[in-house]
Write an enzyme that holds these catalytic residues in place. Sequence first.
Site, PDB file in Angstrom:
ATOM      1  N   THR A 445      48.072   3.194  91.831  1.00  0.00           N
ATOM      2  CA  THR A 445      47.083   1.840  91.365  1.00  0.00           C
ATOM      3  C   THR A 445      45.031   2.776  92.730  1.00  0.00           C
ATOM      4  O   THR A 445      45.592   3.336  93.285  1.00  0.00           O
ATOM      5  CB  THR A 445      46.810   0.881  91.904  1.00  0.00           C
ATOM      6  OG1 THR A 445      45.661  -0.372  91.771  1.00  0.00           O
ATOM      7  CG2 THR A 445      47.194   0.579  93.089  1.00  0.00           C
ATOM      8  N   TYR A 488      49.219  -5.933  97.715  1.00  0.00           N
ATOM      9  CA  TYR A 488      49.435  -4.937  96.300  1.00  0.00           C
ATOM     10  C   TYR A 488      48.929  -3.430  96.951  1.00  0.00           C
ATOM     11  O   TYR A 488      49.967  -2.844  96.819  1.00  0.00           O
ATOM     12  CB  TYR A 488      48.908  -5.063  95.342  1.00  0.00           C
ATOM     13  CG  TYR A 488      49.112  -4.932  94.017  1.00  0.00           C
ATOM     14  CD1 TYR A 488      50.277  -4.918  93.537  1.00  0.00           C
ATOM     15  CD2 TYR A 488      47.873  -3.909  93.695  1.00  0.00           C
ATOM     16  CE1 TYR A 488      50.830  -3.628  92.201  1.00  0.00           C
ATOM     17  CE2 TYR A 488      48.092  -3.237  92.861  1.00  0.00           C
ATOM     18  CZ  TYR A 488      48.735  -3.043  91.826  1.00  0.00           C
ATOM     19  OH  TYR A 488      48.795  -2.683  90.203  1.00  0.00           O
TER      20      TYR A 488
HETATM   21  C1  LIG Z   1      43.766  -0.896  88.827  1.00  0.00           C
HETATM   22  C2  LIG Z   1      44.915  -2.197  88.849  1.00  0.00           C
HETATM   23  O1  LIG Z   1      44.327  -2.575  87.141  1.00  0.00           O
HETATM   24  C3  LIG Z   1      45.233  -3.332  86.455  1.00  0.00           C
HETATM   25  O2  LIG Z   1      44.381  -5.066  87.133  1.00  0.00           O
HETATM   26  P1  LIG Z   1      43.609  -5.317  86.223  1.00  0.00           P
HETATM   27  O3  LIG Z   1      43.428  -6.642  86.492  1.00  0.00           O
HETATM   28  O4  LIG Z   1      44.008  -5.395  85.089  1.00  0.00           O
HETATM   29  O5  LIG Z   1      42.088  -4.867  87.117  1.00  0.00           O
HETATM   30  P2  LIG Z   1      41.430  -4.319  88.067  1.00  0.00           P
HETATM   31  O6  LIG Z   1      41.714  -5.745  89.316  1.00  0.00           O
HETATM   32  O7  LIG Z   1      40.984  -3.275  88.364  1.00  0.00           O
HETATM   33  O8  LIG Z   1      40.045  -4.989  87.500  1.00  0.00           O
HETATM   34  C4  LIG Z   1      40.456  -6.375  87.321  1.00  0.00           C
HETATM   35  C5  LIG Z   1      38.157  -6.858  87.341  1.00  0.00           C
HETATM   36  O9  LIG Z   1      37.408  -7.772  87.044  1.00  0.00           O
HETATM   37  C6  LIG Z   1      37.699  -8.414  88.001  1.00  0.00           C
HETATM   38  N1  LIG Z   1      37.910 -10.086  87.237  1.00  0.00           N
HETATM   39  C7  LIG Z   1      37.504 -11.040  86.831  1.00  0.00           C
HETATM   40  N2  LIG Z   1      37.829 -11.919  86.410  1.00  0.00           N
HETATM   41  C8  LIG Z   1      38.866 -11.774  86.083  1.00  0.00           C
HETATM   42  C9  LIG Z   1      40.180 -12.557  84.926  1.00  0.00           C
HETATM   43  O10 LIG Z   1      39.752 -14.041  84.872  1.00  0.00           O
HETATM   44  N3  LIG Z   1      41.326 -11.740  85.399  1.00  0.00           N
HETATM   45  C10 LIG Z   1      41.313 -11.072  85.246  1.00  0.00           C
HETATM   46  N4  LIG Z   1      42.547  -9.871  85.693  1.00  0.00           N
HETATM   47  N5  LIG Z   1      40.564  -9.868  85.897  1.00  0.00           N
HETATM   48  C11 LIG Z   1      39.043 -10.998  86.528  1.00  0.00           C
HETATM   49  C12 LIG Z   1      38.526  -8.535  88.753  1.00  0.00           C
HETATM   50  O11 LIG Z   1      38.571  -9.723  89.676  1.00  0.00           O
HETATM   51  C13 LIG Z   1      38.864  -7.172  88.765  1.00  0.00           C
HETATM   52  O12 LIG Z   1      37.332  -7.007  89.410  1.00  0.00           O
HETATM   53  C14 LIG Z   1      46.769  -3.604  87.134  1.00  0.00           C
HETATM   54  O13 LIG Z   1      47.666  -2.342  86.779  1.00  0.00           O
HETATM   55  C15 LIG Z   1      46.529  -3.552  88.602  1.00  0.00           C
HETATM   56  O14 LIG Z   1      48.454  -3.186  88.860  1.00  0.00           O
HETATM   57  C16 LIG Z   1      45.876  -2.463  88.884  1.00  0.00           C
HETATM   58  O15 LIG Z   1      46.833  -1.771  89.483  1.00  0.00           O
END
Ligand SMILES: C[C@H]1O[C@H](OP(=O)(O)OP(=O)(O)OC[C@H]2O[C@@H](n3cnc4c(=O)[nH]c(N)nc43)[C@H](O)[C@@H]2O)[C@@H](O)[C@@H](O)C1=O
Length: 675
Positions: A445, A488
Amino acid sequence: MQNENKSNTPVIGILEWFRPGEYQEVENTIKDLKNLGITHLRTGVSWADWYVEGTEEWYDWLFAELGKHVEILPCFLYTPPSLGETAKTSSPPKYLKSYADFLDLMINKYGEYFDWVELWNEPNNKVEYDFTMDYSWHKFSKMIDMASYWAKEKGKKTLLGGMSPIDPNWLHMMAENGTLENIDAIGIHGFPHVFDQQWEGWEENIKQVKRVLKRFDLEKELWISEVGFSTWQNDEVKQYEEFKKVINTSADRVYWYSLKDLHAKNPTVGGFHLDEREYFFGLKKTDGTKKLLYKLLENGGIENIQNHSYIRKQYVLKDEEQYSLITGGAGFVGTNLAARLLSAGKKVMIYDSLFREGVEKNLQWLQEKYGDQLIIQIADIREKRILEESVRNASEVYHFSSQVAVTTSLTNPLLDFQVNLQGTFDLLEAIRKSEHQPPLLFTSTNKVYGDLNDLEMKPNETRYYPSDKTIEENGIGEDRALDFHSPYGCSKGGADQYILDYSRSYGLKTAVFRMSCIYGPHQFGTEDQGWVAHFLISALEDHPVVIYGNGKQVRDILFVEDLVDAFVLARKNIDKISGEVYNIGGGPKNTVSLIEILNLIKEKAGKEMDISFEDWRTGDQLYYVSDTSKFQQATGWTPKHSVEEGMEELLQWLCKTRNIQIKDNPRSSAKAMVL
Ligand SMILES: C[C@H]1O[C@H](OP(=O)(O)OP(=O)(O)OC[C@H]2O[C@@H](n3cnc4c(=O)[nH]c(N)nc43)[C@H](O)[C@@H]2O)[C@@H](O)[C@@H](O)C1=O
């Protein structure tokens, strides 16, 4: 769901013991039973506790509350120390009639809430009844005799406390003593493959009990008043299998132990926390997480419990032709990769615990489409022996099985550690020890690079962009220093490093993808993880969306088919790329902010969404875009889908699988949804 009318299926209940004062536990139990469609509950009533101040009020409340919702089977047990021959709850009472007196009191007070009474629990288990103080069992027989006579006089039916272990000789003795005269049902307890190691099956045990009854010409019901399976080794499939078996027996009634795991801080009846198996009999974990059997009962009911043909587990595999092993194969990325490999004629083994809600639909879809080409192994990555067995014939391993959310890792770091780091370590060891040592490809990740706070960011109306032009043009490369944030980040980062090191130290063929955000069909995005699908699903189903942060954070999103291409190329080039790590994402050409994606969704949906804002999440990156040039140079890979195309495909899949029709939207090139 109750099946009282079916002569061939037992009535099914749940067994849950409460301590005085556990009001909330009782309410939760009632909710769960409703959820599962179960209306029978067996519970203990402690004679010893009765004399403790406050207990009477507790039972007043308990009977009245449970009585509103379920059929109660109260089990009356435990000698008050002051009334016992010796001062312990398993002692025979000094005056054997005092148990009947207690029963009389209970029936007078609470009799309106139950039809049956259970007389003692596991009498032939020394922890529950110290039979060494009652050499020929005459005391016990007399005590039960008086209590059962009195219960019958009062119009109640009687269940003899269940034998554990099931012992026909003991029952024979009870019959000889005349103890069964006023007994309507005989109880038996069994914990196949947990405490009952030498298990001959339910029917064999039932046969032995019935033989005794026949010998004495007695007609009694036969109840399995306690049965369960402990998932202390994370074997949730076996719990499901044991449940299927017991509800198929010729018993008249079955009580399953239990609804919820026992919390580690509690002692068991045997004393302090000594035997780990005691703590994992629940359908739910102590933190409320639903186990496989709970989910199946909740979604399909008991009447469909035999029909989940996709839940298969193979403890020993035949030496057969090789397959691609995909751990976490029922998940989003796994399903897409599996479909590609299966379409190309390969055999694929899906290894998955079905932990994530909804992924069973992926598995069913694969099974329908590809039939026998698909080998299903429903197991947890923490089940080391099954993992070793599954690796044995693998021609390559794609390791996607993971706890995937930063949020969950913060609330349950142990689970995150065990699944992500220990699970990966066990897999590496299984590969190292195997004869063929199949190549391993792993999804790490972008979180291994930390919050990237040192990069200066500027915001515009909808997004952040980096001040450093080189970063803006190329993204983040693999030379970026590692900086694990959140449990994580640590567990995935640790796994990532172990995998690279097993190539270095042991010559295994391994490669690591550090991934940005992937999206596409078969994704069950939630608020915790998988934001692109989560936002789109929320729009389709009219759910409000919470944005953590200001919504200007940027990611390079990659359509899942492009990721599958990357895996195919990585496998093909494994000799060349082994021991290497690659940043994989949509790259600088496919960057979006949350606000921009929401705008695109609004345009496609043709309607406003209910959006609110909350604080930033721990360690969140304002900007993450992958520099994918290292992988592109090594393999010639390049993503083919634009954000617009990918989003359209995800939208189509969601609409199709959720039965939502779409019609032409004059405001965009895409379609609008008619909800
Ligand atoms: C690379 C990464 O990818 C996946 O996780 P992901 O959740 O799809 O992505 P992420 O965390 O990199 O981005 C989400 C962004 O968006 C924001 N955000 C705001 N509001 C909501 C919200 O309501 N829901 C979510 N999910 N995110 C939100 C949150 O704060 C962040 O800035 C998994 O595969 C994981 O395993 C991994 O490694």
